[in-house]
Design a protein around this motif. Structure first.
Motif, mmCIF file in Angstrom:
data_model
loop_
_atom_site.group_PDB
_atom_site.id
_atom_site.type_symbol
_atom_site.label_atom_id
_atom_site.label_comp_id
_atom_site.label_asym_id
_atom_site.label_seq_id
_atom_site.Cartn_x
_atom_site.Cartn_y
_atom_site.Cartn_z
ATOM 1 N N TYR A 217 0.799 -1.218 0.000
ATOM 2 C CA TYR A 217 0.000 0.000 0.000
ATOM 3 C C TYR A 217 0.841 1.282 0.000
ATOM 4 N N SER A 219 2.834 2.723 -2.171
ATOM 5 C CA SER A 219 2.775 3.586 -3.359
ATOM 6 C C SER A 219 1.501 4.423 -3.361
ATOM 7 N N TYR A 220 0.383 3.813 -2.958
ATOM 8 C CA TYR A 220 -0.875 4.571 -2.921
ATOM 9 C C TYR A 220 -0.864 5.610 -1.802
ATOM 10 N N THR A 223 1.267 8.507 -2.805
ATOM 11 C CA THR A 223 0.616 9.273 -3.876
ATOM 12 C C THR A 223 -0.514 10.122 -3.326
ATOM 13 N N ILE A 224 -1.365 9.542 -2.485
ATOM 14 C CA ILE A 224 -2.533 10.269 -1.994
ATOM 15 C C ILE A 224 -2.112 11.394 -1.061
ATOM 16 N N ILE A 256 -11.540 5.318 -4.527
ATOM 17 C CA ILE A 256 -10.309 4.556 -4.767
ATOM 18 C C ILE A 256 -9.885 3.833 -3.485
ATOM 19 N N THR A 257 -9.921 4.541 -2.357
ATOM 20 C CA THR A 257 -9.594 3.908 -1.075
ATOM 21 C C THR A 257 -10.548 2.757 -0.770
ATOM 22 N N ILE A 260 -9.696 -0.300 -3.075
ATOM 23 C CA ILE A 260 -8.476 -0.988 -2.642
ATOM 24 C C ILE A 260 -8.739 -1.791 -1.365
ATOM 25 N N THR A 359 -4.538 10.278 4.557
ATOM 26 C CA THR A 359 -3.588 9.171 4.425
ATOM 27 C C THR A 359 -3.664 8.237 5.625
ATOM 28 N N SER A 362 -6.903 6.170 5.480
ATOM 29 C CA SER A 362 -6.769 5.148 4.447
ATOM 30 C C SER A 362 -5.921 3.984 4.946
#
Length: 380
Positions: A217, A219-220, A223-224, A256-257, A260, A359, A362
């Motif tokens: 997780y 990378s996400y 990014t977020i 998106i969260t 995933i 973040t 998430s």
């Protein structure tokens, strides 16, 4: 949430308390029976002052409404005397029985009708409607009923997202290359963000997701965090950008969260939702729908939290700036300026704080999705 809400409540309370002291001090108040002419002039001037103040308030509302909405052009400022606008247009891309591409300057800031391949379009409150050559809009309950083409235009929000995406790509590509080139030691401008990357890994991802699964997780999460943070910072510039204050954007990020979380969840996660261990069977039947509803409430809360904080911050800041034009005393205008400056400083903190909260939440959702089964059922 506590950091972002309580200062606003305190400031609003101060403004309400100060209104009788600082507001509308230019209205003539000293009148005597001996000066009948002065009295008449004062009575005539008061309505004019009230009308002027009301007009200023309407203009402020219009400016705030225009600021918080997405737009089809960047309008930096306008000359009130000549009516000239200074900024730059953006491309309009419409699908209406075919693709129509033209510049937003064809609308002349919403005052003209744009023509494309025999079709006519009019811009009304940042929405594009199909119309005739005269620009006729039929309204019902105050809203146009004209057909709307599918709008695929590059708006201010879309352009800002593209700029932020390109900026992130360049910064972190440079950081990754410097790691590979210097044997794990960062160099260049990208190294400024290295401590933040390490903080997200060590203080957000690992504690909430666990050593075993956090890398999937990272990378996400990175990014977020930087995506929301950079967009929030761009929103504090005088360019009239309000991307994360657009509920469509925060909805997309929350979805998106949610996707995933749902796709990577293990059977223990779903077991706790539909058939919680250690709970009597009748209670399991009652609690299962509630737990399932919570699966959808979590991303909804994620969406509203970011949207409401950023949107409210823009409205409050613009309102305080607008008070400068409403107050008629130097003290009231000075207070408005100081409060606007203070809120601007707080908004810089809120921009980072909201990226952190999004973040963190998430990561919490991801951690609950991959949590291992540690306890054992009680034996009877």
């Amino acid at each position: 949430m506590v950091i972002s809400n309580k200062p606003l409540q305190f400031i609003i309370a101060i403004l309400i308390a100060c209104l009788p002291v600082f507001g509308f001090s230019n209205t003539p108040t000293e009148t005597t029976p001996a000066h009948t002419e002065t009295t008449e002039v004062a009575h005539e001037a008061a309505p004019a002052s009230g009308e002027e103040t009301s007009e200023i308030k309407e203009q402020i509302k219009e400016v705030i409404g225009h600021h918080v909405l997405d737009g089809h052009e960047f309008s930096l400022f306008a000359d009130k005397e000549t009516g000239a606008h200074y900024g730059f247009p953006l491309p309009i891309i419409l699908w209406d029985n075919g693709v129509h591409i033209f510049s937003s300057s064809e609308f002349h800031h919403g005052e003209a009708v744009a023509e494309s391949n025999g079709n006519y379009y009019k811009l009304h409150h940042e929405k594009i409607y199909k119309t005739d050559a005269a620009g006729t809009l039929t309204e019902e309950h105050g809203h146009p009923t004209n057909a709307k083409p599918i709008d695929l235009s590059i708006t201010k929000g879309v352009l800002t997202i593209m700029v932020v995406a390109l900026l992130m790509f360049l910064l972190f590509t440079s950081l990754a290359k410097s790691y590979a080139k210097n044997g794990g030691i960062s160099s260049g401008f990208g190294r400024l963000f290295e401590p933040i990357v390490l903080y997200i890994r060590d203080e957000i991802a690992i504690p909430n997701i666990g050593e075993k699964h956090y890398k999937r997780y990272m990378s996400y999460l990175l990014t977020i965090f930087f995506f929301v943070w950079f967009l929030n910072i761009f929103g504090l510039t005088p360019l009239g950008i309000n991307v994360t204050g657009n509920i469509a954007i925060t909805f997309g990020l929350a979805v998106i969260t949610f996707i995933i979380t749902t796709l990577t969840a293990n059977k223990n996660y779903w077991g706790h939702i539909f058939w919680m261990p250690g709970v009597p069977t009748p209670m399991k039947i009652i609690l299962a729908p509630i737990e399932l509803l919570g699966v959808f409430i979590k991303p909804f809360a994620l969406m509203i939290r970011l949207y409401a904080n950023i949107f409210a911050g823009h409205v409050v800041l613009m309102s305080l700036i607008g008070l400068i034009f409403i107050f008629k005393s130097w003290l009231g205008s000075s207070l408005s300026f100081l409060l606007s400056f203070a809120i601007s400083i707080i908004e810089i903190l809120v921009a980072l704080l909201q990226a952190y909260i999004f973040t963190m939440l998430s990561a919490l959702y991801f951690g609950s999705a991959v949590e291992e089964h540690h306890h054992e059922e009680a034996h009877h």
